[in-house]
Design a protein around this motif. Structure first.
Motif, PDB file in Angstrom:
ATOM      1  N   ASN A   1       0.855  -1.189   0.000  1.00 28.70           N
ATOM      2  CA  ASN A   1       0.000   0.000   0.000  1.00 28.70           C
ATOM      3  C   ASN A   1       0.888   1.234   0.000  1.00 28.70           C
ATOM      4  O   ASN A   1       1.334   1.700   1.043  1.00 28.70           O
ATOM      5  CB  ASN A   1      -0.920  -0.013   1.231  1.00 28.70           C
ATOM      6  N   GLU A   2       1.162   1.755  -1.176  1.00 32.67           N
ATOM      7  CA  GLU A   2       2.085   2.876  -1.303  1.00 32.67           C
ATOM      8  C   GLU A   2       1.526   4.157  -0.682  1.00 32.67           C
ATOM      9  O   GLU A   2       2.282   5.004  -0.193  1.00 32.67           O
ATOM     10  CB  GLU A   2       2.450   3.094  -2.761  1.00 32.67           C
ATOM     11  N   GLU A   3       0.201   4.310  -0.681  1.00 32.84           N
ATOM     12  CA  GLU A   3      -0.412   5.489  -0.059  1.00 32.84           C
ATOM     13  C   GLU A   3      -0.149   5.494   1.448  1.00 32.84           C
ATOM     14  O   GLU A   3       0.201   6.525   2.033  1.00 32.84           O
ATOM     15  CB  GLU A   3      -1.924   5.494  -0.326  1.00 32.84           C
ATOM     16  N   VAL A   4      -0.295   4.334   2.078  1.00 31.15           N
ATOM     17  CA  VAL A   4      -0.013   4.202   3.510  1.00 31.15           C
ATOM     18  C   VAL A   4       1.469   4.454   3.784  1.00 31.15           C
ATOM     19  O   VAL A   4       1.832   5.092   4.781  1.00 31.15           O
ATOM     20  CB  VAL A   4      -0.434   2.811   4.006  1.00 31.15           C
ATOM     21  N   GLU A   5       2.320   3.979   2.907  1.00 27.28           N
ATOM     22  CA  GLU A   5       3.758   4.173   3.081  1.00 27.28           C
ATOM     23  C   GLU A   5       4.116   5.653   3.144  1.00 27.28           C
ATOM     24  O   GLU A   5       4.911   6.090   3.988  1.00 27.28           O
ATOM     25  CB  GLU A   5       4.518   3.499   1.937  1.00 27.28           C
ATOM     26  N   LYS A   6       3.534   6.433   2.242  1.00 29.26           N
ATOM     27  CA  LYS A   6       3.820   7.869   2.218  1.00 29.26           C
ATOM     28  C   LYS A   6       3.243   8.573   3.444  1.00 29.26           C
ATOM     29  O   LYS A   6       3.897   9.413   4.058  1.00 29.26           O
ATOM     30  CB  LYS A   6       3.236   8.487   0.943  1.00 29.26           C
ATOM     31  N   GLU A   7       2.018   8.215   3.790  1.00 32.12           N
ATOM     32  CA  GLU A   7       1.333   8.894   4.891  1.00 32.12           C
ATOM     33  C   GLU A   7       1.973   8.587   6.237  1.00 32.12           C
ATOM     34  O   GLU A   7       2.050   9.452   7.118  1.00 32.12           O
ATOM     35  CB  GLU A   7      -0.142   8.473   4.911  1.00 32.12           C
ATOM     36  N   HIS A   8       2.457   7.360   6.419  1.00 31.64           N
ATOM     37  CA  HIS A   8       2.969   6.940   7.723  1.00 31.64           C
ATOM     38  C   HIS A   8       4.475   6.672   7.719  1.00 31.64           C
ATOM     39  O   HIS A   8       5.010   6.192   8.708  1.00 31.64           O
ATOM     40  CB  HIS A   8       2.229   5.689   8.190  1.00 31.64           C
ATOM     41  N   ASP A   9       5.134   7.002   6.599  1.00 30.43           N
ATOM     42  CA  ASP A   9       6.572   6.770   6.481  1.00 30.43           C
ATOM     43  C   ASP A   9       6.916   5.335   6.856  1.00 30.43           C
ATOM     44  O   ASP A   9       7.828   5.065   7.644  1.00 30.43           O
ATOM     45  CB  ASP A   9       7.356   7.757   7.366  1.00 30.43           C
ATOM     46  N   ALA A  10       6.147   4.410   6.289  1.00 36.44           N
ATOM     47  CA  ALA A  10       6.361   2.979   6.531  1.00 36.44           C
ATOM     48  C   ALA A  10       7.000   2.348   5.306  1.00 36.44           C
ATOM     49  O   ALA A  10       6.797   2.807   4.177  1.00 36.44           O
ATOM     50  CB  ALA A  10       5.032   2.295   6.842  1.00 36.44           C
ATOM     51  N   LYS A  11       7.764   1.302   5.525  1.00 36.96           N
ATOM     52  CA  LYS A  11       8.476   0.645   4.432  1.00 36.96           C
ATOM     53  C   LYS A  11       7.995  -0.787   4.290  1.00 36.96           C
ATOM     54  O   LYS A  11       8.001  -1.549   5.263  1.00 36.96           O
ATOM     55  CB  LYS A  11       9.980   0.671   4.700  1.00 36.96           C
ATOM     56  N   TYR A  12       7.605  -1.146   3.073  1.00 34.64           N
ATOM     57  CA  TYR A  12       7.140  -2.506   2.812  1.00 34.64           C
ATOM     58  C   TYR A  12       8.323  -3.466   2.740  1.00 34.64           C
ATOM     59  O   TYR A  12       9.363  -3.159   2.151  1.00 34.64           O
ATOM     60  CB  TYR A  12       6.354  -2.572   1.505  1.00 34.64           C
ATOM     61  N   CYS A  13       8.172  -4.645   3.342  1.00 39.08           N
ATOM     62  CA  CYS A  13       9.206  -5.684   3.309  1.00 39.08           C
ATOM     63  C   CYS A  13       8.557  -7.039   3.086  1.00 39.08           C
ATOM     64  O   CYS A  13       7.427  -7.274   3.519  1.00 39.08           O
ATOM     65  CB  CYS A  13       9.968  -5.763   4.633  1.00 39.08           C
ATOM     66  N   GLU A  14       9.269  -7.924   2.441  1.00 35.11           N
ATOM     67  CA  GLU A  14       8.880  -9.325   2.475  1.00 35.11           C
ATOM     68  C   GLU A  14       9.038  -9.815   3.916  1.00 35.11           C
ATOM     69  O   GLU A  14       9.808  -9.249   4.698  1.00 35.11           O
ATOM     70  CB  GLU A  14       9.735 -10.157   1.529  1.00 35.11           C
ATOM     71  N   LEU A  15       8.321 -10.858   4.273  1.00 33.79           N
ATOM     72  CA  LEU A  15       8.276 -11.295   5.671  1.00 33.79           C
ATOM     73  C   LEU A  15       9.671 -11.626   6.217  1.00 33.79           C
ATOM     74  O   LEU A  15      10.010 -11.219   7.338  1.00 33.79           O
ATOM     75  CB  LEU A  15       7.355 -12.506   5.820  1.00 33.79           C
ATOM     76  N   ASP A  16      10.471 -12.334   5.451  1.00 33.50           N
ATOM     77  CA  ASP A  16      11.799 -12.714   5.954  1.00 33.50           C
ATOM     78  C   ASP A  16      12.653 -11.492   6.270  1.00 33.50           C
ATOM     79  O   ASP A  16      13.348 -11.449   7.303  1.00 33.50           O
ATOM     80  CB  ASP A  16      12.519 -13.600   4.935  1.00 33.50           C
ATOM     81  N   GLU A  17      12.613 -10.508   5.403  1.00 33.34           N
ATOM     82  CA  GLU A  17      13.399  -9.293   5.648  1.00 33.34           C
ATOM     83  C   GLU A  17      12.899  -8.560   6.882  1.00 33.34           C
ATOM     84  O   GLU A  17      13.691  -8.078   7.702  1.00 33.34           O
ATOM     85  CB  GLU A  17      13.344  -8.362   4.437  1.00 33.34           C
ATOM     86  N   LEU A  18      11.583  -8.477   7.034  1.00 33.75           N
ATOM     87  CA  LEU A  18      11.011  -7.816   8.216  1.00 33.75           C
ATOM     88  C   LEU A  18      11.487  -8.496   9.496  1.00 33.75           C
ATOM     89  O   LEU A  18      11.888  -7.830  10.454  1.00 33.75           O
ATOM     90  CB  LEU A  18       9.489  -7.826   8.125  1.00 33.75           C
ATOM     91  N   LEU A  19      11.453  -9.821   9.504  1.00 34.04           N
ATOM     92  CA  LEU A  19      11.857 -10.560  10.697  1.00 34.04           C
ATOM     93  C   LEU A  19      13.338 -10.340  11.015  1.00 34.04           C
ATOM     94  O   LEU A  19      13.718 -10.210  12.183  1.00 34.04           O
ATOM     95  CB  LEU A  19      11.584 -12.051  10.507  1.00 34.04           C
TER      96      LEU A  19
END
Length: 318
Positions: A179-197
Motif C-alpha cells: 500500500n504505497e499510499e499508507v507508506e507515504k502517509e505513515h513513512d512505513a516501508k514494505y518488506c517481504e516477511l523474511d526481511e522484516l523478521l
C-alpha cells in the motif's frame, strides 16, 4: 422476535434490543452461555448476539430453525461457520473500527512491558527479591529509535504505527499486498516477511486468522529474528506455533514475547509458556477499555436490529 445474547451485558448497551424483542441473555458474569443451553435457546431464535468465546459451528447452526442474523461483538469472525450461515441465508455482522485505538493502545503497552521487563520487575518486588540497585539489574531493550515490524497493516496496525512514530521508530510492514499510499502517509516501508523478521527489533503480529495465516509464525520465522528481538501477538493465537515460540523463548533465540491471545483459550495456569520469565501474557483484553466495549456492544446491537428489520447491517461480513 427472540434474540439470544450469549454473555452478560449492561442493559444500557443493549437498550434498543430490550425495548423491542424478547431477549434471552446469559446472566453469569465473565462466562459464556454453556453450549447445552445455547443449543436449546437457538432453536427458536431469530437473532444471535455472540462473541469470540462461542463456537458458532455447523452443529449449532443445524439447531437454528428461525435464525436470520448473527452479530458478533468482535472484529474477527473465525469462530463462525460462514459457509454454513450463507447456506441457511443467515447474515453475519461484526464490529470493526470502534476497537482500533484501544487495541493499538494495548498492543503498544504490551510491547513496552515486554521489552522493558515490567511484569518481571513487579514480580521481583512482590517476591521480596529486590535487594539493591545494580548496573545491569533487569535490563531490557530500548524502544526509542528502534525498528518495529508490523505483520498486517490494517486499522489496528496503522494505529500501532502512529504510536511507534511517537518513539521515533522505523516502521516496516508486511501485508498480502503493498500500500504505497499508507507508506507515504505513515513513512512505513514494505518488506517481504523474511526481511522484516531479520531487521526488526520488535515484531508485532496483527494478521487476521485465515487458512493462509495459520501458524504463520513458526520455528523458521523465529530463527530469522534477532536474539534481542521482542515478539508481540494481539491478533489470533492460531497464527502462531506455540511450541516453536516456547522453544525460541526458552533457548534465547528471541529476547521476549508479549501475548494477548493463544491457540486455545482460556489457557490454564500450568501452561508451559507461563514457566518462562521472558513472556508477558494477558487474557485476550486487546479491546477491553470501558468506552470501547460499550461502543462494540451498541454496534453489534445495531447490526442485529438492522438485520431483523430488513435493513443493511452497518458492518456485514461478506
Amino acid at each position: 422476535m427472540k434474540i439470544v445474547i450469549t454473555c452478560k451485558l449492561p442493559n444500557e448497551a443493549i437498550e434498543s434490543l430490550l425495548e423491542t424483542y424478547e431477549v434471552v441473555m446469559w446472566e453469569v458474569e465473565n462466562e459464556p452461555m454453556p453450549r447445552k443451553r445455547l443449543l436449546e435457546e437457538i432453536q427458536d431464535a431469530d437473532g444471535l448476539f455472540t462473541n469470540v468465546a462461542d463456537q458458532i459451528d455447523k452443529d449449532l447452526l443445524a439447531h437454528a430453525n428461525c435464525l436470520k442474523v448473527i452479530s458478533t461483538m468482535a472484529v474477527g469472525y473465525d469462530n463462525i461457520d460462514l459457509e454454513e450461515a450463507r447456506k441457511k441465508g443467515i447474515v453475519v455482522g461484526h464490529t470493526p473500527g470502534v476497537l482500533t485505538e484501544a487495541t493499538a493502545d494495548l498492543t503498544f503497552a504490551l510491547l513496552m512491558a515486554s521489552g522493558r521487563r515490567l511484569v518481571e520487575g513487579m514480580d521481583i518486588i512482590r517476591q521480596n527479591k529486590w535487594k539493591s540497585w545494580a548496573p545491569f539489574f533487569l535490563t531490557g531493550q530500548e524502544i526509542n529509535r528502534k525498528t518495529i515490524g508490523i505483520i498486517g497493516l490494517g486499522r489496528i496496525g496503522l494505529g500501532v504505527a502512529r504510536r511507534a512514530k511517537g518513539f521515533s521508530m522505523e516502521v516496516l510492514y508486511h501485508n498480502r499486498s503493498r500500500n504505497e499510499e499508507v507508506e507515504k502517509e505513515h513513512d512505513a516501508k514494505y518488506c517481504e516477511l523474511d526481511e522484516l523478521l531479520e531487521r526488526s527489533d520488535y515484531v508485532v503480529l496483527l494478521a487476521p486468522s485465515t487458512k493462509d495465516t495459520y501458524k504463520m509464525m513458526g520455528r523458521d520465522q523465529f530463527i530469522r529474528m534477532k536474539n534481542s528481538a521482542v515478539f508481540i501477538n494481539t491478533s489470533r493465537g492460531t497464527n502462531v506455533d506455540e511450541d516453536a515460540l516456547y522453544e525460541a523463548l526458552n533457548s534465547g533465540e528471541i529476547f521476549a514475547a508479549g501475548l494477548d491471545v493463544f491457540d486455545s483459550e482460556p489457557i490454564h495456569s500450568n501452561h508451559r509458556i507461563l514457566q518462562l520469565r521472558n513472556v508477558t501474557v494477558l487474557p485476550h483484553i486487546g479491546s477491553a477499555a470501558i468506552e470501547t466495549r460499550m461502543a462494540m456492544a451498541r454496534l453489534a446491537s445495531e447490526n442485529l436490529r438492522n438485520g431483523l428489520e430488513g435493513r443493511p447491517l452497518v458492518h456485514q461480513v461478506k
